[in-house]
Design an enzyme around this catalytic site. Sequence first.
Site, mmCIF file in Angstrom:
data_model
loop_
_atom_site.group_PDB
_atom_site.id
_atom_site.type_symbol
_atom_site.label_atom_id
_atom_site.label_comp_id
_atom_site.label_asym_id
_atom_site.label_seq_id
_atom_site.Cartn_x
_atom_site.Cartn_y
_atom_site.Cartn_z
ATOM 1 N N PHE A 120 4.804 -7.574 -7.440
ATOM 2 C CA PHE A 120 4.073 -6.908 -6.209
ATOM 3 C C PHE A 120 2.817 -7.598 -6.267
ATOM 4 C CE2 PHE A 120 4.201 -3.573 -3.470
ATOM 5 C CZ PHE A 120 5.391 -3.182 -3.233
ATOM 6 N N GLN A 244 -7.786 0.247 4.069
ATOM 7 C CA GLN A 244 -6.654 -0.943 3.844
ATOM 8 C C GLN A 244 -5.925 -1.101 4.956
ATOM 9 O OE1 GLN A 244 -3.041 -0.545 0.676
ATOM 10 N NE2 GLN A 244 -4.732 -2.271 0.007
ATOM 11 N N HIS A 246 -2.404 -3.003 5.923
ATOM 12 C CA HIS A 246 -1.315 -3.695 4.940
ATOM 13 C C HIS A 246 -0.747 -4.604 5.866
ATOM 14 C CE1 HIS A 246 2.732 -4.148 3.486
ATOM 15 N NE2 HIS A 246 2.593 -3.247 2.475
ATOM 16 N N LEU A 256 5.787 0.162 8.387
ATOM 17 C CA LEU A 256 5.555 -0.426 7.212
ATOM 18 C C LEU A 256 6.791 -1.385 7.006
ATOM 19 C CD1 LEU A 256 3.594 -0.971 4.828
ATOM 20 C CD2 LEU A 256 4.895 1.230 3.858
ATOM 21 N N GLU A 259 5.791 -4.596 0.713
ATOM 22 C CA GLU A 259 5.397 -5.734 0.155
ATOM 23 C C GLU A 259 6.264 -6.054 -0.839
ATOM 24 O OE1 GLU A 259 1.271 -5.262 -0.989
ATOM 25 O OE2 GLU A 259 1.566 -6.270 -2.987
ATOM 26 N N ARG A 290 -3.526 -7.206 -0.839
ATOM 27 C CA ARG A 290 -3.288 -6.922 0.431
ATOM 28 C C ARG A 290 -4.483 -7.407 1.295
ATOM 29 N NH1 ARG A 290 -0.327 -1.018 -0.369
ATOM 30 N NH2 ARG A 290 1.614 -1.969 -0.856
ATOM 31 N N HIS A 357 -3.422 1.433 6.723
ATOM 32 C CA HIS A 357 -2.425 2.152 5.791
ATOM 33 C C HIS A 357 -2.978 2.855 4.919
ATOM 34 C CE1 HIS A 357 1.138 1.847 3.649
ATOM 35 N NE2 HIS A 357 0.600 1.423 2.606
ATOM 36 N N ARG A 398 -7.002 -1.347 -2.662
ATOM 37 C CA ARG A 398 -5.872 -0.909 -3.736
ATOM 38 C C ARG A 398 -4.826 -1.840 -3.626
ATOM 39 N NH1 ARG A 398 -1.099 1.418 -2.660
ATOM 40 N NH2 ARG A 398 -1.263 1.968 -0.414
#
Lengths: 587, 261
Positions: A120, A244, A246, A256, A259, A290, A357, A398
């Site tokens: 990730f 954030q 995304h 979404l 990731e 991100r 996001h 994050r």
Amino acid sequence: MQFHKYDVVIVGAGGAGMRAALAAATEAGHAPRTAVLTKLYPTRSHTGAAQGGMCAALANVEEDNWEWHTFDTIKGGDYLVDQDAAEVMAKEAIDAVLDLEKMGLPFNRTPEGRIDQRRFGGHTRNHGEAAVRRACYAADRTGHMILQTLYQNCVKHGIEFFNEFYVLDICITETETGPVCTGAVAYELATGEIHVFQAKAIVFATGGFGKVFKTTSNAHTLTGDGMGIIFRKGLPLEDMEFYQFHPTGLAGLGILLTEGARGEGAILRNASGERFMERYAPTIKDLAPRDIVARSMALEVLEGRGAGPNKDYVLLDCTHLGAEVLETKLPDITEFARTYLAVDPVKEPVPVYPTAHYAMGGIPTNIHGEVLRDNDNVIPGLYAAGECACVSVHGANRLGTNSLLDINVFGRRAGLAAAAYAANHDLVDLPENPTTVVENQVSLLLSDHGRERVADIRTELQATMDANASVYRTEETLKQALHDVQALKDRYAHISVQDKGKRFNTDLLEAVELGFLLELAEVLVVGALERKESRGGHAREDYPNRDDTNYMRHSMFYKQGDSLKSEIRLDYKPVTFTRYKPMERKY
Amino acid sequence: MTAATVDRETSGARGDQPPVPDGAITITVKIMRFNPEVDSEPRWESFGVPALPTDRVLNLLHYVKWYLDGTLTFRRSCAHGICGSDAMQINGVNRLACKVLVKDLMSGGGKHTTITVAPIKGLPVHKDLLVDMEPFMEAFRAVKPFLITYGNEPTRERIQSAADRERFDDTTKCILCACCTTSCPVFWNEGSYFGPAAIVNAHRFIFDSRDEGSQERLDILNDAEGVWRCRTTFNCTDACPRGIQVTKAIQEVKRALLFRR
């Protein structure tokens, strides 16, 4: 008006709220009387939309340890993370995952039958050497499985829910030793009745406020209610300028795409097919955090290398993964692309663009979930966890999977702390007339006082936030956004609610929600204007560098009055460091 | 259910409408309305809504609520088929309003299309498209939808082979939207029947190799209101927005009952 008494009241039934409820009910050593209030039905919360995974250094498939996870979280957050909190989260991540497995969560398995793990963004081996397999997952519906598993366990343990109870205020009683949180006031959607819940401890787990933006992965119901309530009480919000985006939202829609797709090997390409992340993050490429990927995508488009007829998106190429990987490990996003864009990821790359996001900021808490009433002191009896809270484990950006981790680790901690507090304290009297604020709010909105439509104001709010306060910001765009938001606040004073009824008045609900959105949009923009640097999710074109000398500090926002247009006072709080010195952030 | 029809295609607007996007066509959205505060019985009401072929039905309902009639009431949240809030009958079939696109419903030529929307059937209607979910959730809770184990817990995770995990994968997808249960004729006639969704969630644990509560659950489902009520009409399988093989799951539970030790 109806009146209820509980030991612990939890507001919100997403992952953080239900994890808190389970901790209070099953782990506290005594069984406090606990109620969960939710404006939705349980299992409708947006935890269920999380896809890719939940990181923990289980080391089931390769070498890993929680210290590396701590470091990645701090570096990923561009050093604005409180390092003691990140350490707690990474350390407790392992038990958090194992607890979920014991509760029944159906994780994907390795050939040996252990919990499987995938790569990730920003999660690395040995402080950045290479991507590491740390994300525990259940296909691309990890959030769905977490939400279902937690609700299943709430059923098992007979947790009491008040569904479609919309909390609109908290009760704070002034005592000799200072303010204490003593209850919550809720509007029952089914009847329009107002309920007061007196409690020894209240836990807020109300989620984010992504609906300030037009293009967002967030649900319609994510309108920052909890943060808004806290802010209106004169309690602070922290780091609200850090929002954030995304990288991979379905272009034009914002839905979404995990990731985890890139974790499984998918590649971002520009119009000419170039794997552009090689230029921006040569070591971990598409698996950079991100903020970096979202900025890189926006730059590709700004510089004319975008794909599509309007050159306004880039492409997520999954075609080399093969049908089997897509159908077994990424089935939901494969279906989303097919359903909403009529694009088959097995055969062709998917148009994607950054989508609003996640709020890194929120209600400031310490590592026990206790809410701060100023920069240093907590307000007894009030707790917060999940996206609505700011511990701060995410800092300025994050890392993927750390939100599912956050809700489990800090949801549990807040539940335990609330239960412990309830065991050692008596109920404190409510303040006089606890329902006045809510009654006035509801009757004002239902009265005839103008012809402005909620939908018009919300649409304009979302448009200006998308245009002026998203991935890249400048003094000029932020001033425009501030001007627009303040003008919309003026118009909000004249909104008309067409449904005047008591029964499931969702017209009224949307009007209330819009008030919170306007409140939080202004806080975000004020914070972004004042932070004249670029750090994590906050990228200023006019101040492209991180400025540790002047801005290595948390922003603290205080509302200075009772009206929607009251001034916002900005204060600062130091970042907690333990063992990691700020370094330049390269991947 | 008889219902009077009111045509509000041109009336009832709340001020200026937002600009109509290029390529939009006018869709007639015919909605079953019922507000017990004012109505004695349900009635149909029609609204003219500009829509793009790629719009979700949910967008059309939002258009009505936001620009034509703020009293229209329905549940929705995630808007992409994950939260399960917006199950409704769309052109007579149970669907999530956020997962059906206008182009999937357009009649030949696509000139003028009517989309009918009504609440899911078999649960009491609270208001318009919003129904009482409690009977549905009660049936879910009744089948012990949680992992049951005895003895000491392991210190690490339980070991489960990938094949054992795969065995119940299909039924883990359930989002409790009620599309299946409220498409079932047996449930319509006898609301006491647990219904497909509850059985799906029982299946999810009965076939989980880690679970030790199968016998308790099978006893519950062997009840008069349990799996034997199923007449395999496959409505549930057709209705499931998650593509779960609902009828197959019910048949597997029946088989487990027949062959249990």
